[in-house]
Write a protein that holds these residues in place. Structure first.
Motif, PDB file in Angstrom:
ATOM      1  N   LYS A  10     -15.349  35.658  35.445  1.00 26.21           N
ATOM      2  CA  LYS A  10     -14.298  36.296  34.671  1.00 26.21           C
ATOM      3  C   LYS A  10     -13.684  37.455  35.419  1.00 26.21           C
ATOM      4  O   LYS A  10     -14.235  37.941  36.399  1.00 26.21           O
ATOM      5  CB  LYS A  10     -14.793  36.727  33.305  1.00 26.21           C
ATOM      6  CG  LYS A  10     -15.949  37.705  33.325  1.00 26.21           C
ATOM      7  CD  LYS A  10     -16.148  38.110  31.883  1.00 26.21           C
ATOM      8  CE  LYS A  10     -17.467  38.675  31.569  1.00 26.21           C
ATOM      9  NZ  LYS A  10     -17.606  38.959  30.147  1.00 26.21           N
ATOM     10  N   GLY A  11     -12.519  37.878  34.962  1.00 27.13           N
ATOM     11  CA  GLY A  11     -11.843  38.978  35.639  1.00 27.13           C
ATOM     12  C   GLY A  11     -10.527  39.289  34.970  1.00 27.13           C
ATOM     13  O   GLY A  11     -10.227  38.762  33.898  1.00 27.13           O
ATOM     14  N   THR A  12      -9.750  40.168  35.618  1.00 21.01           N
ATOM     15  CA  THR A  12      -8.427  40.467  35.107  1.00 21.01           C
ATOM     16  C   THR A  12      -7.402  39.984  36.119  1.00 21.01           C
ATOM     17  O   THR A  12      -7.731  39.720  37.276  1.00 21.01           O
ATOM     18  CB  THR A  12      -8.231  41.982  34.872  1.00 21.01           C
ATOM     19  OG1 THR A  12      -8.420  42.650  36.112  1.00 21.01           O
ATOM     20  CG2 THR A  12      -9.191  42.513  33.831  1.00 21.01           C
ATOM     21  N   GLY A  13      -6.183  39.853  35.672  1.00 18.71           N
ATOM     22  CA  GLY A  13      -5.134  39.402  36.578  1.00 18.71           C
ATOM     23  C   GLY A  13      -3.787  39.546  35.911  1.00 18.71           C
ATOM     24  O   GLY A  13      -3.675  40.102  34.808  1.00 18.71           O
ATOM     25  N   ARG A  14      -2.756  39.054  36.596  1.00 23.55           N
ATOM     26  CA  ARG A  14      -1.398  39.147  36.058  1.00 23.55           C
ATOM     27  C   ARG A  14      -0.778  37.757  36.039  1.00 23.55           C
ATOM     28  O   ARG A  14      -0.903  37.017  37.028  1.00 23.55           O
ATOM     29  CB  ARG A  14      -0.564  40.094  36.930  1.00 23.55           C
ATOM     30  CG  ARG A  14       0.722  40.478  36.257  1.00 23.55           C
ATOM     31  CD  ARG A  14       1.394  41.667  36.884  1.00 23.55           C
ATOM     32  NE  ARG A  14       2.391  42.171  35.953  1.00 23.55           N
ATOM     33  CZ  ARG A  14       3.355  43.001  36.280  1.00 23.55           C
ATOM     34  NH1 ARG A  14       3.467  43.446  37.505  1.00 23.55           N
ATOM     35  NH2 ARG A  14       4.229  43.389  35.369  1.00 23.55           N
ATOM     36  N   VAL A  15      -0.112  37.438  34.937  1.00 29.27           N
ATOM     37  CA  VAL A  15       0.493  36.101  34.815  1.00 29.27           C
ATOM     38  C   VAL A  15       1.679  35.995  35.780  1.00 29.27           C
ATOM     39  O   VAL A  15       2.609  36.797  35.732  1.00 29.27           O
ATOM     40  CB  VAL A  15       0.955  35.825  33.367  1.00 29.27           C
ATOM     41  CG1 VAL A  15       1.667  34.469  33.281  1.00 29.27           C
ATOM     42  CG2 VAL A  15      -0.225  35.879  32.406  1.00 29.27           C
TER      43      VAL A  15
END
Ligand SMILES: Nc1nc2c(ncn2[C@@H]2O[C@H](COP(=O)(O)OP(=O)(O)OP(=O)(O)O)[C@@H](O)[C@H]2O)c(=O)[nH]1
Ligand SMILES: [Mg+2]
Ligand SMILES: [Zn+2]
Length: 299
Positions: A10-15
């Motif tokens: 899991k992680g964060t990101g930008r569409v």
């Protein structure tokens, strides 16, 4: 854009982009993954910051959208609001001398920018065609925008005129290219990020664009910042507009708004309207005011 497998789950990101229910997300380590949003996140859009989770049996899932700074929305032909892009700092409102500029469209993007708390910069592409196609009315429209404080940049993607100035205004921001089809939004994006190799297409004999770009796509700029290329439109109206919000989208009206006789003045037919008086005295551009009235009648 390549799709890679991930060790982390899991992680964060930008569409980066969305097609139907599928998303491409740029993760913090700069890799790109395919994701599907959780069902209730149907409004997720290019530019959203998200939490994602990989799924050993299928594609990864986005299960949270981070709080948005703002979002550009438009009304679909069914009258439903649709988010075009989220978290934008600057609208690059692109026109060209061919196809012919639609100044009412430029005004409407400016209204959107004022509502979003984003900067609006007017970009006139195809500077090489100015001598042949530019009209008096066009130069006057540009002078009107400059007079009220908007930056106007003339560019030419064939010989790079104005590209450095454009790069400079984009630095450190999330920028979105907006405008009608065929004005050269994707050509500008390619000039700034040649490695992106975005598809562009000739305009027809009549000067109409061909709607080559079909989704809003986000790219990383070489120095700090992002650039979103978006599909050309025929028409645009921000959703949720009422006469007050519309008038707030015309920054040159602001000094007069409190001196109209009626506090709910729409600056149309009302007596003792300070905005109309400013138009009559030449303080406010007649063309901009007439386009305001058109937009008001179309609310
Ligand atoms: N003469 C001239 N033509 C240009 C310039 N920039 C782009 N074009 C041409 O304009 C046409 C349309 O360019 P695109 O970049 O596909 O336009 P777009 O705004 O992305 O169009 P959509 O994706 O349909 O919205 C192409 O044929 C380009 O070669 C320029 O500076 N001068
Ligand atoms: Mg395009
Ligand atoms: Zn008024």
């Amino acid at each position: 854009m390549s799709t890679e497998t991930h060790d982390v789950t899991k992680g964060t990101g930008r569409v980066i982009t969305r097609f139907g229910a599928e998303l491409l997300v740029r993760c913090d380590d700069k890799s790109t993954i395919r994701c599907a949003p959780k069902r209730k996140l149907e409004n997720i859009a290019c530019g959203d910051w998200v939490d994602w989770q990989s799924n050993p049996t299928g594609i990864a899932r986005v299960d949270k959208i981070h709080k948005r700074k703002n979002a550009i929305t438009r009304l679909t032909y069914r009258g439903k609001p649709r988010t075009i892009a989220a978290n934008v700092d600057q609208l690059l409102i692109v026109s060209a001398w061919l196809p012919e500029p639609f100044w009412d469209l430029v005004d409407r993007y400016i209204i959107a920018a004022e509502q979003l708390g984003a900067e609006a910069t007017i970009v006139i592409n195809k500077q090489d065609l100015a001598e042949q196609y530019a009209k008096q009315e066009g130069w006057r429209a540009l002078a009107d925008y400059e007079k009220i404080g908007y930056k106007v940049l003339h560019v030419n993607t064939k010989d790079s005129t104005g590209i450095d100035a454009l790069k400079e205004t984009m630095s450190g921001k999330t920028n979105i290219l907006l405008g009608r089809s065929g004005v050269g939004k994707s050509s500008i994006a390619n000039k700034i990020m040649p490695e992106a190799a975005i598809l562009t297409a000739e305009i027809s004999e009549s000067g109409e664009g061909r709607h080559t770009t079909t989704t809003a796509d986000l790219y990383d700029l070489a120095d700090d910042g992002y650039l979103i290329d978006s599909p050309g439109v025929r028409d645009y109206m921000p959703d949720n507009l009422d006469p007050i919000k519309l008038a707030n989208g015309y920054i040159e009206f602001q000094p007069y708004l409190n001196s109209c006789r009626f506090s709910n003045c729409t600056h149309n037919h009302e007596p003792q309207c300070s905005v109309r008086q400013a138009v009559e005295e030449g303080e406010i551009s007649t063309s901009r005011y007439e386009r305001y009235l058109d937009a008001l009648n179309n609310l």
